[in-house]
Design a protein around this motif. Structure first.
Motif, PDB file in Angstrom:
ATOM      1  N   ILE A   1     -64.309 -25.983  20.167  1.00  0.00           N
ATOM      2  CA  ILE A   1     -64.454 -26.378  18.755  1.00  0.00           C
ATOM      3  C   ILE A   1     -63.118 -26.915  18.245  1.00  0.00           C
ATOM      4  O   ILE A   1     -63.054 -27.959  17.597  1.00  0.00           O
ATOM      5  CB  ILE A   1     -64.946 -25.177  17.896  1.00  0.00           C
ATOM      6  N   GLN A   2     -62.056 -26.193  18.573  1.00  0.00           N
ATOM      7  CA  GLN A   2     -60.734 -26.639  18.124  1.00  0.00           C
ATOM      8  C   GLN A   2     -60.412 -28.031  18.688  1.00  0.00           C
ATOM      9  O   GLN A   2     -59.982 -28.932  17.966  1.00  0.00           O
ATOM     10  CB  GLN A   2     -59.671 -25.627  18.556  1.00  0.00           C
ATOM     11  N   LEU A   3     -60.669 -28.185  19.973  1.00  0.00           N
ATOM     12  CA  LEU A   3     -60.372 -29.460  20.643  1.00  0.00           C
ATOM     13  C   LEU A   3     -61.129 -30.618  19.981  1.00  0.00           C
ATOM     14  O   LEU A   3     -60.536 -31.639  19.612  1.00  0.00           O
ATOM     15  CB  LEU A   3     -60.756 -29.348  22.122  1.00  0.00           C
TER      16      LEU A   3
ATOM     17  N   ARG B   1     -59.614 -33.641  17.453  1.00  0.00           N
ATOM     18  CA  ARG B   1     -59.703 -35.062  17.821  1.00  0.00           C
ATOM     19  C   ARG B   1     -60.301 -35.903  16.708  1.00  0.00           C
ATOM     20  O   ARG B   1     -60.065 -37.089  16.590  1.00  0.00           O
ATOM     21  CB  ARG B   1     -60.555 -35.223  19.093  1.00  0.00           C
ATOM     22  N   LEU B   2     -61.119 -35.253  15.874  1.00  0.00           N
ATOM     23  CA  LEU B   2     -61.766 -35.971  14.763  1.00  0.00           C
ATOM     24  C   LEU B   2     -61.100 -35.668  13.418  1.00  0.00           C
ATOM     25  O   LEU B   2     -61.655 -35.978  12.366  1.00  0.00           O
ATOM     26  CB  LEU B   2     -63.244 -35.577  14.711  1.00  0.00           C
ATOM     27  N   ASN B   3     -59.924 -35.052  13.479  1.00  0.00           N
ATOM     28  CA  ASN B   3     -59.177 -34.676  12.262  1.00  0.00           C
ATOM     29  C   ASN B   3     -60.005 -33.831  11.298  1.00  0.00           C
ATOM     30  O   ASN B   3     -59.982 -34.042  10.080  1.00  0.00           O
ATOM     31  CB  ASN B   3     -58.674 -35.932  11.525  1.00  0.00           C
ATOM     32  N   MET B   4     -60.742 -32.896  11.847  1.00  0.00           N
ATOM     33  CA  MET B   4     -61.599 -32.051  11.010  1.00  0.00           C
ATOM     34  C   MET B   4     -61.272 -30.565  11.134  1.00  0.00           C
ATOM     35  O   MET B   4     -61.931 -29.733  10.513  1.00  0.00           O
ATOM     36  CB  MET B   4     -63.078 -32.253  11.395  1.00  0.00           C
ATOM     37  N   TYR B   5     -60.273 -30.232  11.931  1.00  0.00           N
ATOM     38  CA  TYR B   5     -60.011 -28.808  12.197  1.00  0.00           C
ATOM     39  C   TYR B   5     -59.602 -28.058  10.938  1.00  0.00           C
ATOM     40  O   TYR B   5     -59.959 -26.892  10.757  1.00  0.00           O
ATOM     41  CB  TYR B   5     -58.949 -28.668  13.295  1.00  0.00           C
TER      42      TYR B   5
ATOM     43  N   ARG C   1     -67.450 -45.731   8.831  1.00  0.00           N
ATOM     44  CA  ARG C   1     -68.244 -46.367   9.883  1.00  0.00           C
ATOM     45  C   ARG C   1     -67.341 -46.886  11.006  1.00  0.00           C
ATOM     46  O   ARG C   1     -67.581 -46.637  12.190  1.00  0.00           O
ATOM     47  CB  ARG C   1     -69.041 -47.525   9.262  1.00  0.00           C
ATOM     48  N   GLU C   2     -66.282 -47.579  10.596  1.00  0.00           N
ATOM     49  CA  GLU C   2     -65.362 -48.149  11.590  1.00  0.00           C
ATOM     50  C   GLU C   2     -64.699 -47.056  12.425  1.00  0.00           C
ATOM     51  O   GLU C   2     -64.527 -47.201  13.637  1.00  0.00           O
ATOM     52  CB  GLU C   2     -64.296 -49.000  10.891  1.00  0.00           C
ATOM     53  N   ALA C   3     -64.326 -45.966  11.753  1.00  0.00           N
ATOM     54  CA  ALA C   3     -63.656 -44.863  12.466  1.00  0.00           C
ATOM     55  C   ALA C   3     -64.587 -44.265  13.523  1.00  0.00           C
ATOM     56  O   ALA C   3     -64.166 -43.996  14.650  1.00  0.00           O
ATOM     57  CB  ALA C   3     -63.241 -43.788  11.468  1.00  0.00           C
ATOM     58  N   ILE C   4     -65.859 -44.102  13.154  1.00  0.00           N
ATOM     59  CA  ILE C   4     -66.811 -43.507  14.101  1.00  0.00           C
ATOM     60  C   ILE C   4     -67.082 -44.465  15.268  1.00  0.00           C
ATOM     61  O   ILE C   4     -67.090 -44.064  16.426  1.00  0.00           O
ATOM     62  CB  ILE C   4     -68.115 -43.103  13.374  1.00  0.00           C
ATOM     63  N   VAL C   5     -67.257 -45.737  14.953  1.00  0.00           N
ATOM     64  CA  VAL C   5     -67.519 -46.734  16.006  1.00  0.00           C
ATOM     65  C   VAL C   5     -66.364 -46.749  17.006  1.00  0.00           C
ATOM     66  O   VAL C   5     -66.557 -46.740  18.225  1.00  0.00           O
ATOM     67  CB  VAL C   5     -67.725 -48.139  15.385  1.00  0.00           C
ATOM     68  N   LYS C   6     -65.135 -46.711  16.480  1.00  0.00           N
ATOM     69  CA  LYS C   6     -63.949 -46.744  17.338  1.00  0.00           C
ATOM     70  C   LYS C   6     -63.870 -45.480  18.205  1.00  0.00           C
ATOM     71  O   LYS C   6     -63.607 -45.551  19.407  1.00  0.00           O
ATOM     72  CB  LYS C   6     -62.700 -46.842  16.447  1.00  0.00           C
ATOM     73  N   TYR C   7     -64.137 -44.347  17.576  1.00  0.00           N
ATOM     74  CA  TYR C   7     -64.033 -43.072  18.282  1.00  0.00           C
ATOM     75  C   TYR C   7     -65.041 -42.991  19.440  1.00  0.00           C
ATOM     76  O   TYR C   7     -64.701 -42.578  20.543  1.00  0.00           O
ATOM     77  CB  TYR C   7     -64.268 -41.919  17.303  1.00  0.00           C
TER      78      TYR C   7
END
Lengths: 245, 267
Positions: free
Chosen positions: A117-119, A123-127, A172-178
């Motif tokens: 979960i932490q990892l 990576r998605l800047n949500m921790y 949207r762009e951030a998710i597409v890139k990720y």
């Protein structure tokens, strides 16, 4: 090392006599992002419901990493990550609780779950937001949590059913890139249902589905060449609105 | 390792359900208010109208409030079972049911897990209700409260399985109002929850037979006897059989090959 993450052969499905999928067949290799394009009612959702075993495969065959979805369902589902079109998070629970629930369903220990979960959240800047209730998050952040959740058990295939619908342009762009990065860093195969052409990268593969049939399948360049189109949008229109569509 | 996977998943499902229940305070309060209104208002009003003669498990004349308490325990579990199935129809419409259904575990286990989680919530509700009733002078022995637990687990599973079965047939959330009218009310009123069988027989033989073979009656009687430290064997086997039948039918209903899922067009 590349491997076949998804293999579909002669897949057909109909609802009370109305054909939704007709002899669909394709395969996806790991490390590649494949966009499934098709107008509304093309059969995208039916295809996803069959791959996730929400519907039964009556005609044809689906294999996930070599496991038959009908005969070896559990082994196949263990290698599958899904982000559904509708939010499937529990609004009254926190980010952490939602992810732990998913980890438990995949049989992870508390320690392993916390590490993963932490990892994924980092990576998605949500921790930093892990203790917030889902209800308090905006649409883009909720989507990120769902993507993190789909990756917790390290799937070989990630299915995304129009995950960017309703999001603002930066989200949207951030998710597409990720997602595109994931194919490289994690070597997973991605099957992404969309009707937004601008989400396609030049190195992607495309599957154009229309009226339950595959109209074209292959790398972006090959499809542009075969249709004689200059842009993906033009190719898509020719395949779905032309005389042969 | 597989057993560990099942164990963790089961606790994950139960933990989620309990958390949701604790967070939804309105649900907790309304689950308690309903039986309390029946106990404190309805039963008090009917005390003089209905005389309860000595009949097992009671060995003396009892007040109507005492008689109705196991019926209200059943009511809590009945409503909880139906509410869980309502939640499943909602989850199916909203999509969160899909996350459960794509977990790498057999579907029967996932459904049973949901059922056990729902039953755990109902047991919690029942004991809080009994704690309040205790202050209203409706008291059983500590052993009785202990014996009640296994009875509650079985009756909760049976009523939850009935809800699960119904949820596999209900297409949309809107259709749920019909369940209230055609399932909950007949089950509750045609049972021994509010009046003993011999009293029903005085009014109508048909009603007596319906109440006698109503699985909800059997669940109520199982709890009634357990609360007084007695084991009602007939009620136990009847409730157990009803659970097995409802559960098997529900699993069939949620099976993608045989059930209703493909016809509904969603999971």
């Amino acid at each position: 090392m590349s491997f076949t993450a998804l293999s579909i052969e002669n897949l057909s499905f109909s609802y009370s006599g109305k054909v939704a999928l007709d002899q669909v067949g394709f395969s996806l290799e790991s490390g590649a992002c494949t966009l499934l394009l098709g107008p509304n009612g093309a059969g995208k959702s039916t295809l996803f419901a069959l791959i996730t075993r929400l519907y039964d495969t009556r005609s044809g065959r689906i294999e996930l990493v070599g496991f038959d979805i009908k005969k070896q369902t559990r082994k196949a589902l263990a290698r599958l990550g899904v982000v559904f079109q509708q939010t499937t998070l529990d609004m009254d629970l926190s980010v952490m609780q939602n992810l732990r629930y998913h980890a438990a369903l995949h049989g992870m220990s508390r320690r392993l779950a916390n590490e993963r979960i932490q990892l994924e959240l980092e990576r998605l800047n949500m921790y930093e937001r892990r203790f917030e209730k889902i209800r308090q998050l905006n649409g883009g952040h909720r989507r990120r949590v769902e993507i993190a959740r789909a990756l917790l058990h390290k799937p070989a295939l990630l299915l995304l059913d129009e995950p960017t619908v309703g999001l603002d342009v930066p989200s949207r762009e951030a998710i597409v890139k990720y997602i595109h990065q994931l194919t490289v860093t994690e070597n997973i195969a991605v099957l992404w249902a969309s009707h937004l052409i601008d989400e396609v990268y030049p190195q992607d593969h495309l599957i154009v589905l229309h009226k339950g049939q595959i109209k074209a399948s292959g790398p972006v360049n090959a499809i542009l060449e075969s249709t004689g189109a200059d842009t993906i949008n033009e190719a898509f229109l020719r395949l779905t609105q032309g005389e042969n569509a | 390792m597989r057993i560990l996977h099942y164990w963790r998943a089961l606790w994950g499902i139960i933990g989620r359900e309990l958390w949701r229940f604790v967070k939804q305070k309105e649900r907790f309060v309304s689950a308690l208010v309903r039986p309390l209104v029946w106990l404190l208002i309805f039963a008090a009003g009917f005390r003089s109208a209905l005389g309860i003669a000595i009949s097992p498990p009671y060995d003396t004349y009892i007040l109507y409030e005492v008689y109705i308490t196991p019926g209200l325990i059943g009511m809590i579990q009945l409503f909880n079972g139906m509410q869980s199935s309502l939640a499943m129809v909602y989850d199916r419409e909203m999509g969160s049911m899909r996350i459960l259904m794509v977990a790498p575990l057999p579907r029967w286990f996932l459904l049973l897990g949901k059922l056990i989680a729902g039953t755990a919530v109902s047991v919690l509700q029942v004991y809080v209700f009994l704690a309040i009733a205790w202050f209203y002078d409706i008291q059983a022995s500590w052993q009785g409260y202990g014996w009640l637990l296994p009875a509650l687990l079985l009756s909760g599973l049976m009523l939850g399985a009935l809800g699960l079965l119904l949820s596999s047939f209900i297409k949309q959330l809107e259709n749920f109002a019909g369940v209230m009218n055609f399932v909950i009310f007949p089950l509750f009123f045609m049972s021994t929850a509010l009046y003993p069988l011999w009293k029903i027989k005085e009014s109508s033989t048909l009603l007596y037979n319906l109440a006698r073979y109503n699985p909800f009656s059997q669940a109520v009687e199982l709890c009634r006897f357990a609360l007084y430290g007695q084991f009602n064997q007939d009620a136990f086997f009847y409730t157990l059989s009803a659970f097995v039948i409802f559960m098997a039918a529900a699993i069939l209903g949620y099976n993608p090959s045989k059930g209703m899922m493909t016809r509904k067009g969603g999971a």
